[in-house]
Design an enzyme around this catalytic site. Structure first.
Site: not given
Length: 478
Positions: A136, A139, A316
């Site tokens: 993640s 991102k 997230s």
């Protein structure tokens, strides 16, 4: 008391670390939205605020002078290397980080990068150019690319237009990941089907219509709606018309079973809302195509893109990430699909002047193991977001969770940790993959960017603790 002081400190120091020039160029930020730049000249003077000018008429009382700054500002980028006051000791940092990087809990492959955001100086690196699966932490790249492509004030529209035949309307999805069918959305402000239904009903009744057939258009996105991981509680099928992220409950983050046809379910929810407002929907909502250039009967807007970026990073949020990646593709002339994202995101980042060699963007969320970025790329993007000349990227920093206080870092580096409140970072977790990338205010008051990527980690818990130790070491080493 320690935690409260540290949370205050990170707000004060991180702002100063962007320098006074940043404030003048970008203005203060509130939920990612830049406020009007007012009285900026006054903010540079020693006498303080907007009403503390030196040319006030003699008849008017003078305001008291502002107190001097509690913390010294950071040396601006490009300042001479001869100024060693507060300089980061790279040798001490390396001595602190190398033993921690050797922790077996961090797997067999590691990438690390630490840089000074004000000067761009590399303070530490190990495998910093090796492209690895970031989970993640990708991102950060999705956020930077979308803000560069669209700007922080961009809003996403969901509309209702007249159909091709009388008595027919079309609900047109614009790819708003904040869209909600709830009167009070658990995630906060967003595009509202409730408001859209109210405005649509009012427009229809004004035209003497109280019964319609409803179509829905989700054709803005193309390609497969399912991520390559398939049905998964971490991500709904990716469509341009999805309310509440396809969640059946009041959750707004975390894994939960999702709708298998979000577009249809959103249209059904809208039909019910119209019925509650005195407009009967005949039959079942059906997929349709809105006429090009049709004038909307009603429109609802997402929050500004800056707010969506912050929400995505703090929690997230995979659904927001995939939506922002598709809007980046559309703004770049690519299709709003996984393939379009793969082409557009890297191109947008390269246009920012960062090295994307070896990178691959198979999605926007980081759920794909085919994603590849380097630790060096992540720190370069964080430094760009801190650049006074790039105020549009600032939400990349303001959206990062705060250690010990918010989002996915609420329980990490918390309590008595020296990094609590001083560290902001994006976490990343897949099976065998753990990562952490963000910013920290070091003991000299400088804003440093760091990224730690790992692969083949035996267990997630010990790996996260190892990453937290590395980040805390950046916060304390000088």
């Amino acid at each position: 008391m320690v935690k409260t002081w540290q949370l205050i400190a990170v707000s004060a120091v991180a702002g100063l670390a962007l320098s006074a020039a940043t404030v003048a160029a970008a203005g203060p930020w509130d939920s990612g939205q830049r406020k009007a730049e007012r009285d900026k000249a006054a903010s540079w003077g020693r006498t303080g605020g907007a009403d503390h000018g030196t040319d006030a008429p003699a008849a008017l009382p003078q305001a008291a002078p502002s107190a001097p700054g509690v913390l010294a500002g950071v040396r601006p980028a490009g300042a001479g290397s001869g100024d060693q006051a507060g300089a980061v000791d790279s040798a001490a940092l390396a001595a602190a980080l190398r033993p921690l990087l050797a922790d077996p809990a961090l797997g067999t492959v590691r990438g690390a990068s630490v840089i000074d955001t004000a000067t761009g100086q590399v303070l530490f690196e190990a495998g910093a150019r090796e492209a690895m699966t970031p989970a993640s932490t990708i991102k950060i790249a999705t956020a930077a690319a979308s803000l560069a492509a669209l700007g922080p004030d961009h809003r996403i529209r969901t509309t209702v237009t007249p159909g091709a035949e009388p008595g027919r309307i079309i609900l047109v999805g614009g790819g708003d990941p904040s869209l909600t069918a709830k009167k009070k959305a658990p995630a906060g402000s967003g595009g509202s089907l409730v408001a859209l239904a109210a405005d649509t009903a009012q427009a229809l009744k004004a035209a003497g219509t109280d019964s319609v057939a409803l179509g829905y258009d989700d054709s803005l996105y193309t390609g497969p709606v399912l991520h390559q991981i398939g049905n998964n509680p971490n991500l709904a099928p990716v469509t341009a018309l999805t309310a509440d992220e396809g969640r059946p409950d009041n959750s707004f983050s975390g894994p939960v079973k999702r709708s298998q046809d979000p577009s249809r379910d959103t249209a059904r929810a809208f039909a019910a809302l119209l019925g509650e407002r005195g407009v009967k929907v005949t039959g079942e909502p059906a997929r349709a195509k809105a006429a090009t250039g049709a004038v909307p009967l009603a429109t609802t807007l997402s929050p500004p893109l800056a707010g969506l970026v912050e929400r995505m990073l703090t929690h997230s949020d995979n659904d927001i990430a995939e939506a922002l990646a598709r809007h980046t593709a559309l703004a770049s002339g690519a299709p709003a699909s996984f393939d379009g994202v793969a082409r557009a995101v890297g191109a947008r980042l390269a246009a920012l002047g960062v090295d994307t060699a070896g990178s691959r963007f198979a999605d926007g969320s980081g759920l794909a193991r085919a994603d590849k970025v380097s630790a060096g790329l992540l720190t370069a993007l964080l430094a760009k977001a801190a650049d006074p000349q790039r105020p549009e990227l600032r939400p990349v920093l303001t959206g990062l969770p705060v250690a010990g206080f918010t989002g996915t870092l609420r329980t990490r580096n918390s309590g008595a940790s020296p990094a609590a409140g001083l560290l902001r970072a994006k976490t990343g977790t897949l099976s065998g993959v753990n990562s952490l990338a963000g910013t920290v205010v070091d003991p000299t008051g400088r804003l440093l960017a760091f990224a730690f990527l790992t692969a083949n980690t035996p267990e997630p818990g010990p790996a996260e603790k190892g990453l937290d130790k590395l980040a805390a070491a950046v916060a304390t080493a000088s």
